[in-house]
Enzyme design. Structure first.
Site, PDB file in Angstrom:
ATOM      1  N   ARG A   1       0.825  -1.211   0.000  1.00  0.00           N
ATOM      2  CA  ARG A   1       0.000   0.000   0.000  1.00  0.00           C
ATOM      3  C   ARG A   1       0.862   1.265   0.000  1.00  0.00           C
ATOM      4  O   ARG A   1       0.445   2.296   0.524  1.00  0.00           O
ATOM      5  CB  ARG A   1      -0.961   0.025   1.207  1.00  0.00           C
ATOM      6  CG  ARG A   1      -2.018  -1.062   1.166  1.00  0.00           C
ATOM      7  CD  ARG A   1      -3.098  -0.729   0.159  1.00  0.00           C
ATOM      8  NE  ARG A   1      -4.081  -1.787   0.084  1.00  0.00           N
ATOM      9  CZ  ARG A   1      -5.283  -1.732   0.635  1.00  0.00           C
ATOM     10  NH1 ARG A   1      -5.651  -0.667   1.294  1.00  0.00           N
ATOM     11  NH2 ARG A   1      -6.118  -2.732   0.524  1.00  0.00           N
TER      12      ARG A   1
ATOM     13  N   ASP B   1      -6.553  -2.378  -7.831  1.00  0.00           N
ATOM     14  CA  ASP B   1      -7.078  -3.067  -6.664  1.00  0.00           C
ATOM     15  C   ASP B   1      -7.311  -4.518  -7.023  1.00  0.00           C
ATOM     16  O   ASP B   1      -7.493  -4.847  -8.198  1.00  0.00           O
ATOM     17  CB  ASP B   1      -8.386  -2.426  -6.185  1.00  0.00           C
ATOM     18  CG  ASP B   1      -8.779  -2.939  -4.809  1.00  0.00           C
ATOM     19  OD1 ASP B   1      -8.236  -2.428  -3.809  1.00  0.00           O
ATOM     20  OD2 ASP B   1      -9.594  -3.881  -4.721  1.00  0.00           O
TER      21      ASP B   1
ATOM     22  N   TYR C   1     -14.816 -11.755  -0.954  1.00  0.00           N
ATOM     23  CA  TYR C   1     -15.516 -10.491  -1.225  1.00  0.00           C
ATOM     24  C   TYR C   1     -16.748 -10.710  -2.095  1.00  0.00           C
ATOM     25  O   TYR C   1     -17.786 -10.067  -1.899  1.00  0.00           O
ATOM     26  CB  TYR C   1     -14.571  -9.486  -1.899  1.00  0.00           C
ATOM     27  CG  TYR C   1     -13.577  -8.868  -0.934  1.00  0.00           C
ATOM     28  CD1 TYR C   1     -13.980  -7.897  -0.026  1.00  0.00           C
ATOM     29  CD2 TYR C   1     -12.245  -9.253  -0.934  1.00  0.00           C
ATOM     30  CE1 TYR C   1     -13.074  -7.329   0.861  1.00  0.00           C
ATOM     31  CE2 TYR C   1     -11.332  -8.692  -0.057  1.00  0.00           C
ATOM     32  CZ  TYR C   1     -11.753  -7.742   0.842  1.00  0.00           C
ATOM     33  OH  TYR C   1     -10.865  -7.180   1.723  1.00  0.00           O
TER      34      TYR C   1
HETATM   35  O1  1CP Z   1       0.577   0.643  -3.146  1.00  0.00           O
HETATM   36  C1  1CP Z   1      -0.331  -0.201  -3.224  1.00  0.00           C
HETATM   37  O2  1CP Z   1      -0.223  -1.323  -2.713  1.00  0.00           O
HETATM   38  C2  1CP Z   1      -1.566   0.246  -3.948  1.00  0.00           C
HETATM   39  C3  1CP Z   1      -2.302  -0.733  -4.795  1.00  0.00           C
HETATM   40  C4  1CP Z   1      -3.341  -1.556  -4.008  1.00  0.00           C
HETATM   41  C5  1CP Z   1      -3.243  -2.911  -3.666  1.00  0.00           C
HETATM   42  C6  1CP Z   1      -2.055  -3.834  -3.861  1.00  0.00           C
HETATM   43  C7  1CP Z   1      -4.623  -1.105  -3.584  1.00  0.00           C
HETATM   44  C8  1CP Z   1      -5.153   0.262  -3.742  1.00  0.00           C
HETATM   45  N1  1CP Z   1      -5.317  -2.178  -3.071  1.00  0.00           N
HETATM   46  C9  1CP Z   1      -4.486  -3.276  -3.091  1.00  0.00           C
HETATM   47  C10 1CP Z   1      -4.790  -4.654  -2.683  1.00  0.00           C
HETATM   48  C11 1CP Z   1      -6.007  -4.947  -1.878  1.00  0.00           C
HETATM   49  N2  1CP Z   1      -7.256  -4.396  -1.953  1.00  0.00           N
HETATM   50  C12 1CP Z   1      -6.053  -5.990  -0.923  1.00  0.00           C
HETATM   51  C13 1CP Z   1      -4.902  -6.924  -0.622  1.00  0.00           C
HETATM   52  C14 1CP Z   1      -3.936  -6.319   0.329  1.00  0.00           C
HETATM   53  C15 1CP Z   1      -4.363  -6.239   1.769  1.00  0.00           C
HETATM   54  O3  1CP Z   1      -4.615  -7.298   2.374  1.00  0.00           O
HETATM   55  O4  1CP Z   1      -4.391  -5.128   2.278  1.00  0.00           O
HETATM   56  C16 1CP Z   1      -7.345  -6.008  -0.386  1.00  0.00           C
HETATM   57  C17 1CP Z   1      -7.879  -6.935   0.697  1.00  0.00           C
HETATM   58  C18 1CP Z   1      -8.104  -4.997  -1.053  1.00  0.00           C
HETATM   59  C19 1CP Z   1      -9.537  -4.663  -0.861  1.00  0.00           C
HETATM   60  C20 1CP Z   1      -9.705  -3.216  -0.551  1.00  0.00           C
HETATM   61  N3  1CP Z   1      -9.650  -2.239  -1.502  1.00  0.00           N
HETATM   62  C21 1CP Z   1      -9.869  -2.619   0.710  1.00  0.00           C
HETATM   63  C22 1CP Z   1     -10.018  -3.351   2.057  1.00  0.00           C
HETATM   64  C23 1CP Z   1     -11.471  -3.581   2.300  1.00  0.00           C
HETATM   65  C24 1CP Z   1     -11.814  -4.448   3.494  1.00  0.00           C
HETATM   66  O5  1CP Z   1     -12.295  -3.889   4.475  1.00  0.00           O
HETATM   67  O6  1CP Z   1     -11.660  -5.677   3.445  1.00  0.00           O
HETATM   68  C25 1CP Z   1      -9.934  -1.214   0.487  1.00  0.00           C
HETATM   69  C26 1CP Z   1     -10.131  -0.142   1.513  1.00  0.00           C
HETATM   70  C27 1CP Z   1      -9.797  -1.000  -0.917  1.00  0.00           C
HETATM   71  C28 1CP Z   1      -9.753   0.292  -1.670  1.00  0.00           C
HETATM   72  C29 1CP Z   1      -8.366   0.734  -1.996  1.00  0.00           C
HETATM   73  N4  1CP Z   1      -7.508   0.000  -2.776  1.00  0.00           N
HETATM   74  C30 1CP Z   1      -6.316   0.676  -2.922  1.00  0.00           C
HETATM   75  C31 1CP Z   1      -6.438   1.928  -2.207  1.00  0.00           C
HETATM   76  C32 1CP Z   1      -5.384   2.979  -2.115  1.00  0.00           C
HETATM   77  C33 1CP Z   1      -7.724   1.940  -1.637  1.00  0.00           C
HETATM   78  C34 1CP Z   1      -8.328   3.086  -0.847  1.00  0.00           C
HETATM   79  C35 1CP Z   1      -9.088   3.934  -1.806  1.00  0.00           C
HETATM   80  C36 1CP Z   1      -9.046   5.405  -1.522  1.00  0.00           C
HETATM   81  O7  1CP Z   1      -8.099   6.103  -1.941  1.00  0.00           O
HETATM   82  O8  1CP Z   1      -9.992   5.884  -0.928  1.00  0.00           O
END
Ligand code: 1CP
Length: 330
Positions: free
Chosen positions: A21, A70, A142
């Site tokens: 992230r 994502d 999901y």
């Molecule tokens: O630098 C990076 O890693 C950015 C790219 C990236 C990656 C690899 C994002 C951007 N998401 C992910 C993977 C991701 N997404 C995972 C696997 C990693 C982990 O376990 O953390 C998972 C479970 C998700 C699902 C997801 N997408 C969540 C979690 C939801 C939950 O409660 O289970 C969230 C909040 C997102 C949205 C998201 N994806 C990425 C960002 C920066 C965001 C936030 C969006 C924003 O800017 O508001």
């Protein structure tokens, strides 16, 4: 490339440094761009997504960039609309629905490939570009739940009710994600990582029977080095190698050498600073990074990373202190 050398277990003067992230909400320049563009717009517009991919590398001089996207993004190209609020949100599917999903249409994820190509063209030659996808079990978690959850009971109960259909559905997702990763490699990814964020919820038996084999099918035959990451999975570490990745990402719950012994020292390992350390102060961060590196000092095949994604409230000066301390590790 330092990252590829570590994955080839070459001896290095210091481990490669990147973190999960790293392109995201703790960065002021990311928040700036997100004021102008929604998450969907940012991920679907190659120029913006590539810019976000490069932001943390420019700021901190990291050894790898991870493409801004994502794990849920490619599901739209399998006919499943997903919104981000900010976590993924969708109409929950049944296990039958998932088993009948069409294969990923690669033409509909071309924007991800363009993002990779743009980012690769801008990155210094010695900085690796990481492509990624969600592992089949985590994607299905999901899909059946319709969004985030603490315990993802829908996928766990569905897998018990109908193990055969669950395995079929997981293998369908694996086939699509395998093609998605190979397309990312063709577009410029030097390494690919599979995020199995919720694999740690299942028993050892279910991991060996269904969850692990689906992750293995995702990685099979790929033409670049691979990393399999599953947090909160200390009970599964001995079985990580059944996934047949090049290297394995672990969280902070066990000391890094203990996790490494469990996975097997012949496999590269990535991790595993607790993201909570970044909510302290630069001196504490430096002390903790040095302590972590002291536990694996000199061992070939270590990639420095956090044990899970960076917390959005992490102060920049602490992140800088982490990177500086990790890079001083010669
Ligand atoms: O630098 C990076 O890693 C950015 C790219 C990236 C990656 C690899 C994002 C951007 N998401 C992910 C993977 C991701 N997404 C995972 C696997 C990693 C982990 O376990 O953390 C998972 C479970 C998700 C699902 C997801 N997408 C969540 C979690 C939801 C939950 O409660 O289970 C969230 C909040 C997102 C949205 C998201 N994806 C990425 C960002 C920066 C965001 C936030 C969006 C924003 O800017 O508001």
């Amino acid at each position: 490339m330092r990252m590829l050398d570590a994955l080839a277990r070459k001896s290095l003067d210091r481990p490669p440094v990147w973190f999960m992230r790293q392109a995201g909400r703790y960065l002021p320049e990311y928040r700036e761009l997100r004021r102008l563009h929604s998450f969907a717009e940012a991920t679907h517009t190659p120029e913006i997504a590539a810019e976000i991919t490069l932001q943390p590398v420019r700021r901190f001089g990291l050894d790898a960039a991870i493409v801004f996207s994502d794990i849920m993004t490619p599901l739209e190209a399998m006919g499943v609309p997903v919104e981000f609020t900010p976590g993924p949100s969708l109409s929950p599917l049944s296990l039958e629905d998932v088993s009948r999903l069409p294969e990923l249409d690669l033409d509909r994820v071309e924007f991800v490939m363009e993002t990779l190509a743009l980012a690769r063209a801008e990155l210094p030659d010695d900085v690796a570009l990481i492509g990624f996808c969600g592992a089949p079990f985590t994607l299905m978690a999901y899909l059946l739940e319709g969004g985030g959850s603490k315990d993802f009971m829908a996928v766990r109960s569905a897998a018990v009710r109908n193990p055969k259909l669950a395995a079929e559905a997981l293998h369908g997702l694996a086939r699509s994600m395998q093609r998605y990763l190979e397309a990312q490699i063709a577009a410029g990814a030097d390494v690919v990582q599979v995020f199995d964020s919720w694999a740690g919820l299942v028993s050892e038996r279910t991991f060996l029977d269904t969850v692990g084999p689906a992750a293995a099918a995702t990685l099979e035959g790929l033409t670049a080095p691979t990393i399999f990451f599953a947090p909160d999975a200390s009970h599964l570490l001995d079985h990580f190698p059944t996934v047949r990745a090049t290297g394995y990402g672990v969280d902070w719950r066990l000391p890094l050498p203990v996790a490494w012994d469990r996975i097997g020292r012949s496999h590269p390992i990535q991790g595993s600073l607790d993201p909570a350390v970044l909510l302290t102060d630069p001196e504490t961060v430096q002390r903790e990074v040095t302590a972590l590196l002291d536990t694996v000092r000199g061992a070939a095949g270590h990639i420095f990373n956090l044990g899970h994604g960076i917390h959005r409230a992490s102060p920049i000066e602490n992140v800088s202190a982490m990177v500086a301390a990790a890079k001083e590790a010669s």
